[in-house]
Write a protein that holds these residues in place. Structure first.
Motif, PDB file in Angstrom:
ATOM      1  N   PRO A 106       0.817  -1.214   0.000  1.00  0.00           N
ATOM      2  CA  PRO A 106       0.000   0.000   0.000  1.00  0.00           C
ATOM      3  C   PRO A 106       0.852   1.265   0.000  1.00  0.00           C
ATOM      4  CG  PRO A 106      -0.884  -1.597   1.540  1.00  0.00           C
ATOM      5  CD  PRO A 106       0.441  -2.134   1.081  1.00  0.00           C
ATOM      6  N   SER A 107       0.388   2.273  -0.725  1.00  0.00           N
ATOM      7  CA  SER A 107       1.133   3.528  -0.812  1.00  0.00           C
ATOM      8  C   SER A 107       1.341   4.148   0.567  1.00  0.00           C
ATOM      9  CB  SER A 107       0.415   4.505  -1.752  1.00  0.00           C
ATOM     10  OG  SER A 107      -0.932   4.709  -1.355  1.00  0.00           O
ATOM     11  N   LEU A 108       0.390   3.990   1.468  1.00  0.00           N
ATOM     12  CA  LEU A 108       0.546   4.498   2.829  1.00  0.00           C
ATOM     13  C   LEU A 108       1.735   3.839   3.513  1.00  0.00           C
ATOM     14  CD1 LEU A 108      -0.477   6.199   5.240  1.00  0.00           C
ATOM     15  CD2 LEU A 108      -1.959   4.256   5.835  1.00  0.00           C
ATOM     16  N   LEU A 109       1.895   2.543   3.333  1.00  0.00           N
ATOM     17  CA  LEU A 109       2.983   1.811   3.980  1.00  0.00           C
ATOM     18  C   LEU A 109       4.343   2.268   3.464  1.00  0.00           C
ATOM     19  CD1 LEU A 109       3.693  -0.326   6.060  1.00  0.00           C
ATOM     20  CD2 LEU A 109       3.371  -2.069   4.274  1.00  0.00           C
ATOM     21  N   VAL A 110       4.439   2.612   2.193  1.00  0.00           N
ATOM     22  CA  VAL A 110       5.700   3.129   1.647  1.00  0.00           C
ATOM     23  C   VAL A 110       6.098   4.391   2.414  1.00  0.00           C
ATOM     24  CG1 VAL A 110       6.839   4.122  -0.387  1.00  0.00           C
ATOM     25  CG2 VAL A 110       5.336   2.130  -0.646  1.00  0.00           C
ATOM     26  N   GLY A 111       5.155   5.302   2.585  1.00  0.00           N
ATOM     27  CA  GLY A 111       5.443   6.539   3.308  1.00  0.00           C
ATOM     28  C   GLY A 111       5.753   6.301   4.780  1.00  0.00           C
ATOM     29  N   LEU A 112       5.003   5.401   5.412  1.00  0.00           N
ATOM     30  CA  LEU A 112       5.227   5.129   6.838  1.00  0.00           C
ATOM     31  C   LEU A 112       6.592   4.497   7.078  1.00  0.00           C
ATOM     32  CD1 LEU A 112       1.718   3.726   7.849  1.00  0.00           C
ATOM     33  CD2 LEU A 112       2.633   6.037   8.266  1.00  0.00           C
ATOM     34  N   ARG A 113       6.952   3.519   6.257  1.00  0.00           N
ATOM     35  CA  ARG A 113       8.269   2.879   6.423  1.00  0.00           C
ATOM     36  C   ARG A 113       9.392   3.878   6.188  1.00  0.00           C
ATOM     37  NH1 ARG A 113       7.385  -3.017   3.524  1.00  0.00           N
ATOM     38  NH2 ARG A 113       6.271  -3.995   5.265  1.00  0.00           N
ATOM     39  N   GLY A 114       9.172   4.826   5.304  1.00  0.00           N
ATOM     40  CA  GLY A 114      10.169   5.861   5.063  1.00  0.00           C
ATOM     41  C   GLY A 114      10.420   6.734   6.275  1.00  0.00           C
ATOM     42  N   ARG A 115       9.457   6.796   7.183  1.00  0.00           N
ATOM     43  CA  ARG A 115       9.585   7.621   8.387  1.00  0.00           C
ATOM     44  C   ARG A 115      10.196   6.876   9.575  1.00  0.00           C
ATOM     45  NH1 ARG A 115       4.292  11.345   9.081  1.00  0.00           N
ATOM     46  NH2 ARG A 115       4.326  12.278   7.028  1.00  0.00           N
ATOM     47  N   LEU A 116      10.368   5.593   9.445  1.00  0.00           N
ATOM     48  CA  LEU A 116      10.835   4.794  10.585  1.00  0.00           C
ATOM     49  C   LEU A 116      12.103   5.334  11.233  1.00  0.00           C
ATOM     50  CD1 LEU A 116      10.219   1.018   9.858  1.00  0.00           C
ATOM     51  CD2 LEU A 116       9.414   2.361  11.800  1.00  0.00           C
ATOM     52  N   HIS A 117      13.020   5.811  10.459  1.00  0.00           N
ATOM     53  CA  HIS A 117      14.305   6.279  10.999  1.00  0.00           C
ATOM     54  C   HIS A 117      14.406   7.796  10.920  1.00  0.00           C
ATOM     55  CE1 HIS A 117      15.454   2.148  11.376  1.00  0.00           C
ATOM     56  NE2 HIS A 117      15.150   1.955  10.105  1.00  0.00           N
ATOM     57  N   GLY A 118      13.260   8.446  10.933  1.00  0.00           N
ATOM     58  CA  GLY A 118      13.240   9.904  10.867  1.00  0.00           C
ATOM     59  C   GLY A 118      13.158  10.375   9.431  1.00  0.00           C
ATOM     60  N   GLY A 119      12.620  11.539   9.238  1.00  0.00           N
ATOM     61  CA  GLY A 119      12.498  12.086   7.887  1.00  0.00           C
ATOM     62  C   GLY A 119      11.361  11.457   7.121  1.00  0.00           C
ATOM     63  N   ARG A 120      11.400  11.625   5.807  1.00  0.00           N
ATOM     64  CA  ARG A 120      10.386  11.100   4.908  1.00  0.00           C
ATOM     65  C   ARG A 120      11.080  10.556   3.673  1.00  0.00           C
ATOM     66  NH1 ARG A 120       6.814  15.275   2.824  1.00  0.00           N
ATOM     67  NH2 ARG A 120       8.790  16.102   2.178  1.00  0.00           N
ATOM     68  N   ILE A 121      10.464   9.592   3.024  1.00  0.00           N
ATOM     69  CA  ILE A 121      11.053   9.034   1.810  1.00  0.00           C
ATOM     70  C   ILE A 121      11.181  10.117   0.741  1.00  0.00           C
ATOM     71  CG2 ILE A 121       8.887   8.210   0.798  1.00  0.00           C
ATOM     72  CD1 ILE A 121      10.485   5.700  -0.108  1.00  0.00           C
ATOM     73  N   GLU A 122      10.275  11.097   0.759  1.00  0.00           N
ATOM     74  CA  GLU A 122      10.302  12.166  -0.229  1.00  0.00           C
ATOM     75  C   GLU A 122      11.545  13.037  -0.103  1.00  0.00           C
ATOM     76  OE1 GLU A 122       7.758  11.303   1.888  1.00  0.00           O
ATOM     77  OE2 GLU A 122       5.999  12.477   1.345  1.00  0.00           O
ATOM     78  N   ASP A 123      12.194  12.999   1.054  1.00  0.00           N
ATOM     79  CA  ASP A 123      13.389  13.817   1.279  1.00  0.00           C
ATOM     80  C   ASP A 123      14.634  13.260   0.601  1.00  0.00           C
ATOM     81  OD1 ASP A 123      11.821  15.508   2.835  1.00  0.00           O
ATOM     82  OD2 ASP A 123      12.307  14.434   4.687  1.00  0.00           O
ATOM     83  N   HIS A 124      14.568  12.025   0.118  1.00  0.00           N
ATOM     84  CA  HIS A 124      15.716  11.420  -0.560  1.00  0.00           C
ATOM     85  C   HIS A 124      15.752  11.868  -2.021  1.00  0.00           C
ATOM     86  CE1 HIS A 124      16.709   8.797   2.791  1.00  0.00           C
ATOM     87  NE2 HIS A 124      15.411   8.624   2.946  1.00  0.00           N
TER      88      HIS A 124
END
Length: 180
Positions: A106-124
């Motif tokens: 799920p697209s939500l899970l992609v975003g949530l996992r990206g936050r696990l260690h701080g930040g957001r996946i979009e920041d990469h």
């Protein structure tokens, strides 16, 4: 907590303020459980039509300003915009759909996992926000023993509500497929 602060019960993916520890992990676990639960015995074009029409019924009865899409590979199986949906919803549908199809979660899970260690996946720098959107609202359709075979997307509400509406409809369609 003071009397002015509401009780926090779940991680809010739209919040920009720090949230209590453990809420992110709990929401990730909930979405992972939904993946395990929502395993279909099959998924035909008729099933996709039934799912799309159910989402239309839910959207209209609740007066939701949403766009709905069901896609299998490059083929759009169902697509509609209800009253109140905007052209921007079309962009979000495609971006969330590409994300769920690319990662097969799920697209939500992609975003949530990206936050696990701080930040957001979009920041990469490698994450292309013009193509992908790690926001809730797109859920792969999983066929047991096969994997993801299609995606169902809703756009127009806050991302958690988009996600929850899709899950509600998937549950109802899956239940209707059970022998009984």
């Amino acid at each position: 907590m003071t009397a002015n602060n509401p009780t926090v019960t779940a991680f809010n993916p739209d919040s920009t303020v720090p949230q209590p520890a453990g809420l992110l992990e709990a929401l990730i676990a909930r979405v992972e459980a939904e993946i395990n639960e929502l395993q279909f015995p099959h998924f035909s074009k008729d099933d996709s039509l039934n799912l799309g029409l159910l989402l239309v019924e839910l959207g209209k009865s609740r007066k939701l300003p949403i766009a709905i899409d069901i896609t299998k590979g490059d083929q759009v199986l169902f697509h509609v915009a209800l009253d109140g949906a905007t052209p921007d919803n079309e962009h979000w549908v495609r971006a969330k759909q590409r994300t769920a199809a690319r990662y097969e979660i799920p697209s939500l899970l992609v975003g949530l996992r990206g936050r696990l260690h701080g930040g957001r996946i979009e920041d990469h720098g490698w994450f292309d926000e013009s193509t992908y959107a790690p926001h809730g609202g797109c859920f792969p359709v999983y066929v047991a023993g096969v994997g993801a075979v299609a995606t169902v997307t809703v756009s127009g509400l806050p991302q958690q509500q988009d996600h929850d509406l899709v899950v509600e409809a998937l549950r109802e369609i899956l239940e209707s497929m059970q022998p009984g």
